[in-house]
Each structure stands twice: as structure tokens, then as C-alpha cells.
Design a protein around this motif. Structure first.
Motif, PDB file in Angstrom:
ATOM      1  N   VAL A  25       0.949  -1.542   0.217  1.00 58.21           N
ATOM      2  CA  VAL A  25       0.121  -0.102  -0.247  1.00 58.21           C
ATOM      3  C   VAL A  25       0.768   1.664  -0.062  1.00 58.21           C
ATOM      4  N   PHE A  26       1.757   1.353   0.636  1.00 55.25           N
ATOM      5  CA  PHE A  26       3.209   2.362   0.544  1.00 55.25           C
ATOM      6  C   PHE A  26       3.503   2.423  -0.281  1.00 55.25           C
ATOM      7  N   LEU A  27       4.344   1.851  -1.377  1.00 50.36           N
ATOM      8  CA  LEU A  27       4.932   1.682  -2.508  1.00 50.36           C
ATOM      9  C   LEU A  27       4.030   2.615  -3.430  1.00 50.36           C
ATOM     10  N   PHE A  28       2.494   1.926  -3.122  1.00 47.85           N
ATOM     11  CA  PHE A  28       1.363   2.268  -4.692  1.00 47.85           C
ATOM     12  C   PHE A  28       1.431   4.083  -4.103  1.00 47.85           C
ATOM     13  N   ALA A  29       0.549   4.359  -2.863  1.00 50.81           N
ATOM     14  CA  ALA A  29       0.273   5.337  -2.652  1.00 50.81           C
ATOM     15  C   ALA A  29       1.574   6.417  -3.118  1.00 50.81           C
ATOM     16  N   ALA A  30       2.647   6.104  -2.873  1.00 54.75           N
ATOM     17  CA  ALA A  30       4.266   6.866  -2.334  1.00 54.75           C
ATOM     18  C   ALA A  30       4.348   6.632  -4.123  1.00 54.75           C
ATOM     19  N   ALA A  31       3.529   6.380  -5.348  1.00 53.99           N
ATOM     20  CA  ALA A  31       4.369   6.118  -6.491  1.00 53.99           C
ATOM     21  C   ALA A  31       4.687   6.983  -6.592  1.00 53.99           C
ATOM     22  N   LEU A  37      11.132  12.482  -1.119  1.00 49.41           N
ATOM     23  CA  LEU A  37      10.009  12.500   0.300  1.00 49.41           C
ATOM     24  C   LEU A  37       9.177  11.580   0.672  1.00 49.41           C
ATOM     25  N   HIS A  38      10.208  10.248   0.092  1.00 49.06           N
ATOM     26  CA  HIS A  38       9.275   8.801   0.766  1.00 49.06           C
ATOM     27  C   HIS A  38       9.717   8.746   2.358  1.00 49.06           C
ATOM     28  N   LYS A  39      10.493   9.229   3.135  1.00 45.74           N
ATOM     29  CA  LYS A  39      10.909   9.052   4.253  1.00 45.74           C
ATOM     30  C   LYS A  39       9.556  10.293   5.302  1.00 45.74           C
ATOM     31  N   ALA A  40       9.827  11.372   4.646  1.00 44.35           N
ATOM     32  CA  ALA A  40       8.941  12.270   4.948  1.00 44.35           C
ATOM     33  C   ALA A  40       7.005  11.456   4.788  1.00 44.35           C
ATOM     34  N   ASN A 105      -9.827   5.482  -6.839  1.00 40.40           N
ATOM     35  CA  ASN A 105     -10.579   6.687  -7.251  1.00 40.40           C
ATOM     36  C   ASN A 105     -10.009   7.638  -6.551  1.00 40.40           C
ATOM     37  N   GLU A 106      -9.442   7.237  -5.083  1.00 38.70           N
ATOM     38  CA  GLU A 106      -9.485   8.432  -4.483  1.00 38.70           C
ATOM     39  C   GLU A 106      -7.906   9.681  -4.107  1.00 38.70           C
ATOM     40  N   ASP A 107      -7.546  10.235  -3.220  1.00 43.99           N
ATOM     41  CA  ASP A 107      -6.481  11.962  -3.568  1.00 43.99           C
ATOM     42  C   ASP A 107      -5.693  11.273  -3.454  1.00 43.99           C
ATOM     43  N   LEU A 108      -4.358  10.841  -4.058  1.00 44.11           N
ATOM     44  CA  LEU A 108      -3.658   9.405  -3.789  1.00 44.11           C
ATOM     45  C   LEU A 108      -1.628  11.003  -3.226  1.00 44.11           C
ATOM     46  N   SER A 109      -2.808  11.948  -3.177  1.00 41.71           N
ATOM     47  CA  SER A 109      -1.670  13.312  -2.627  1.00 41.71           C
ATOM     48  C   SER A 109      -0.954  13.152  -1.167  1.00 41.71           C
ATOM     49  N   LEU A 115      -3.265   5.363   3.176  1.00 39.24           N
ATOM     50  CA  LEU A 115      -1.728   4.469   4.295  1.00 39.24           C
ATOM     51  C   LEU A 115      -1.973   4.706   5.338  1.00 39.24           C
ATOM     52  N   ALA A 116      -2.533   6.025   6.196  1.00 40.27           N
ATOM     53  CA  ALA A 116      -2.985   5.814   7.394  1.00 40.27           C
ATOM     54  C   ALA A 116      -3.814   5.948   8.475  1.00 40.27           C
ATOM     55  N   ILE A 117      -5.590   5.290   7.088  1.00 38.91           N
ATOM     56  CA  ILE A 117      -6.594   5.304   7.221  1.00 38.91           C
ATOM     57  C   ILE A 117      -6.812   5.188   6.013  1.00 38.91           C
ATOM     58  N   PRO A 118      -7.221   3.319   5.567  1.00 38.18           N
ATOM     59  CA  PRO A 118      -7.603   2.167   6.391  1.00 38.18           C
ATOM     60  C   PRO A 118      -6.514   1.119   6.891  1.00 38.18           C
TER      61      PRO A 118
END
Length: 212
Positions: A25-31, A37-40, A105-109, A115-118
Motif C-alpha cells: 500500500v505504501f509503495l502504491f500510495a508513494a508512487a 520525500l518517501h521518508k517524510a 478513485n481517491e486523491d493519493l497526494s 496509508l494511515a487510514i484504513p
């Protein structure tokens, strides 16, 4: 709180938060985020999840009592929900696939969703922290220990996210899927135990000490 209880609570929190299952999920959201900026990004997600779970840990039971609900009923309901959550981990799509599908379908910015929820602060995790910190049956000291265990699991989650690329290359997507399903089996056992404890809390059932 004895060592067995500490281990049990740590395992419960580890399973419902599922640090390994959160990696894809992290790798997808941070793509779409710059690698520098991945650490932050990871830190922001874990801090957001920690805030949400600590709020539930502190105020969840007060809300229940304000609504006139007994903790035993919440333990039973929470156990049932956790069991269904476990079934979805075992028989359904993996956690990563499910959360990523919702995220399309969500804003992944930002790091808040998915990532945090859910993914980290999942509904199962929210229920678990309330169940583990019964204000009537658990002392402030024991609740503090549970909070420390929660922060420890979240620290493991942060480390897993910071090492996400290396871990995923090591175990592969199939490996992450297997780990998620094994954790689902453990969570199902914890969920059944929660229902039994809830029945005992309400005086419906009397449980013998473990091992008897």
C-alpha cells in the motif's frame, strides 16, 4: 501485567496493524511522490495513524459509556468484526489489493488515505485498542503499557515502510500475501477469544484458567 499478557497484546496489535501487509500500500500510495520525500511520507502516515489509534484508546470507551453500552457487548461485537476482518484476510483479497483498489478513485497526494487510514489505523485496529484498554478492568499502568506496545508496533511499521522496497524485493508480492493470510489466522483466534471474554464479562459464561 504479566509477560504472557504483554506478548498477547503485542501480537494482537501487530496482527491488526499488519506492518508487512502495509508495505505494498505504501509503495502504491508513494508512487507519485519524489523518492527523496518517501521518508517524510512514511513518517506522516505513521504519526497520523498513531494519533487516530491513541484517540480511540483514550476516548473510545467513554463514548461507549456515554451511549449506555457495556464493554462486554463491545468486546463481543468487536470480536465478531475482527473475526470477519480475519476471514477477509484469509479468504478474500490480500490487504494490499483491497486497500489499493479502494484508493484508485481517491486523491493519493497525501499519506492519510489509504496509508494511515484504513491500512495502518484499520477498523480492526481501532476496535482492538478499545478492547485492550478496559477502563474498569485495566489499571492506568496497564493501559500505559498497552500504549507503549502500540507505539512499538507502529515503530516496527515505520521501519517496514522505510525498508519497503528492500522487503518487497526479498519476499515478493506472493510472500506478502502469504504473511497477510497467516496473520489472518492468528487474528481469527484472537477474535474468538475476545467474544468469549465479552461473554464472561457479562456473566453469561465462566471461563476456566488457561491450561485447565
Amino acid at each position: 501485567m504479566d509477560l504472557q499478557t504483554i506478548i498477547r497484546e503485542f501480537v494482537t496489535l501487530f496482527v491488526v496493524i499488519d506492518p508487512i501487509g502495509t508495505i505494498p500500500v505504501f509503495l502504491f500510495a508513494a508512487a507519485g511522490v519524489s523518492p527523496r520525500l518517501h521518508k517524510a511520507f512514511a513518517i506522516r502516515a505513521v504519526l497520523t495513524a498513531a494519533a487516530v489509534l491513541l484517540v480511540f484508546m483514550i476516548g473510545g470507551q467513554f463514548l461507549l459509556e456515554a451511549l449506555g453500552l457495556r464493554l462486554g457487548t463491545f468486546q463481543i461485537a468487536g470480536g465478531i468484526v475482527l473475526f470477519l476482518f480475519a476471514l477477509s484476510m484469509i479468504f478474500g483479497d490480500s490487504k494490499a489489493e483491497h486497500d489499493i483498489e479502494e484508493a484508485t478513485n481517491e486523491d493519493l497526494s497525501g499519506a492519510v488515505f489509504p496509508l494511515a487510514i484504513p491500512s495502518i489505523a484499520s477498523p480492526g485496529a481501532m476496535l482492538a485498542v478499545v478492547i485492550l484498554t478496559d477502563n474498569h478492568g485495566t489499571s492506568i499502568g496497564n493501559q500505559a503499557i498497552t500504549a507503549v506496545l502500540l507505539l512499538a508496533v507502529l515503530s516496527v511499521t515505520l521501519v517496514a515502510l522505510l525498508l519497503a522496497g528492500h522487503i518487497l524485493r526479498l519476499i515478493g508480492k506472493g510472500g506478502a500475501n502469504v504473511v497477510s493470510r497467516v496473520m489472518g489466522m492468528i487474528l481469527a483466534t484472537v477474535a474468538v477469544d475476545s467474544v468469549l471474554v465479552g461473554l464472561e464479562t457479562m456473566g453469561v459464561l465462566h471461563l476456566s484458567p488457561a491450561g485447565m
